[in-house]
Design an enzyme around this catalytic site. Sequence first.
Site, PDB file in Angstrom:
ATOM      1  CE1 TYR A 165      -3.155   2.770   0.347  1.00  0.00           C
ATOM      2  CE2 TYR A 165      -1.633   3.263   2.178  1.00  0.00           C
ATOM      3  CZ  TYR A 165      -2.820   3.739   1.108  1.00  0.00           C
ATOM      4  OH  TYR A 165      -3.421   5.045   1.370  1.00  0.00           O
ATOM      5  NE  ARG A 209       0.728  13.312   9.814  1.00  0.00           N
ATOM      6  CZ  ARG A 209       0.750  14.253   8.506  1.00  0.00           C
ATOM      7  NH1 ARG A 209       2.015  14.459   8.705  1.00  0.00           N
ATOM      8  NH2 ARG A 209      -0.360  13.520   7.561  1.00  0.00           N
ATOM      9  NE  ARG A 222      -9.093   8.231   5.528  1.00  0.00           N
ATOM     10  CZ  ARG A 222      -7.661   9.075   4.715  1.00  0.00           C
ATOM     11  NH1 ARG A 222      -7.586   8.991   3.564  1.00  0.00           N
ATOM     12  NH2 ARG A 222      -7.756   9.790   5.818  1.00  0.00           N
ATOM     13  CG  PHE A 282      12.517  19.461  -3.823  1.00  0.00           C
ATOM     14  CD1 PHE A 282      12.048  19.989  -3.852  1.00  0.00           C
ATOM     15  CD2 PHE A 282      12.661  18.210  -4.404  1.00  0.00           C
ATOM     16  CE1 PHE A 282       9.719  19.617  -3.886  1.00  0.00           C
ATOM     17  CE2 PHE A 282      10.354  17.596  -4.881  1.00  0.00           C
ATOM     18  CZ  PHE A 282       9.918  17.726  -4.741  1.00  0.00           C
TER      19      PHE A 282
END
Length: 405
Positions: A165, A209, A222, A282
């Site tokens: 997943y 989290r 979920r 980045f």
Amino acid sequence: MAEIVRHPDEVYPLMKLMVAAKLIEKRTPLQPHWAFCYTTLRNVSRTFALLIQHLPTDLRNVVCVYYLVLRALDTVEDDTSLAIEVRVPILRNFYCHFYDRQWQFSCGTKAFKVLMDQFHHVSTAFLELDKNYQEVIKDITKRMGEGMAKFLCKEVETLDDYNEYCHYAAGLCGLGLSNLFYASRREDLAPESLSISMGLFLQKISIIRDYLEDINEVPKCRMFWPRQIWSKYVNKLEDFKYEENSVKAVQCLNEMVTNALSHAEDCLTYMSNLQDPVIFHFCAIPQIINMGNLTMYYNNIEVFKGVVEMRRGLCAKVIDQTRTMADVYRAFFDFCRIMESKVDHNDPNATTTLKRLEAILKTCRDSGTLNQRKSCIFSRQPNYYIQIIFLFIILAIPYISTKIP
């Protein structure tokens, strides 16, 4: 204000970050579709908006569109008010709609609903990108959509399910970014496994989290924590919300954190191979901030009561002071030492946790760079009078400007 008093060393980088964000807002493109993309980007993620808009010109628009496309895909997956049989075909065919300047699909809330209602702006921007960039974005979106659709119809039961997943939800995102960097000719093509680990690390931290938000989702919760882990501790995943299960909840949480740590060394290897300084910045900032968040989650019952995140001032300090790979090694080293100090040797996963932390610490030590950089995590308590004066000047500017005739 209390945070400022406790951490005055974070004042200056926080002010710099605020000024940078304001300057970026003023650089919004004039074309309606690009103006929409960059305005929406800021609304759905201020941190990524800041990082994306510092990318080289040839990559900025590409990564902006890529990020919005994947956020839109994620919005469809997350909207539990829509029946699964409605969402599955949308996810599987999402990549097809890039070529339709009129397509939109109403779902999500707040800024995400705006993104979906006016997705035609994103499609218009996508069609202006070079074909090689379009192909990368289309391929990743197709594969992610298929994977998300698959997991709408099945639960995350095993660790293999969990990794699969996370691969679809974020590992492919990391792979796509590597392919975009390569297409821009600014980076060599990174090994696929390392690119995917970059995404897996961030996704697993997000799943930890978001426990409470996901379990309280209406009309249906979920569940992304794998049953193979949580069933060792409780009969139902939602049982962790209750005070009487706090010990079991923390033990399960620590196992989830330990699982996420397994990707950290790959992330360090990936970042150490980057060549372009702006692309490096980045990629490095989200990894360091999330390593900090993971350290906060470890052994912390508050994760089951609400969102726990690293304070904004420290995030700003990380953004301001991260320039080279030595800074990354220093930050990972410091966060691992903090987590190591929190390990309870009676925790059932303590031995595995300590082994994984030691492996990361060894990688950082072996880099030979730890003595080259001061810690941005641990304050050295220098003189902060100039920074505090700067803060008051910034705070006073709006008041002063209203008084000047």
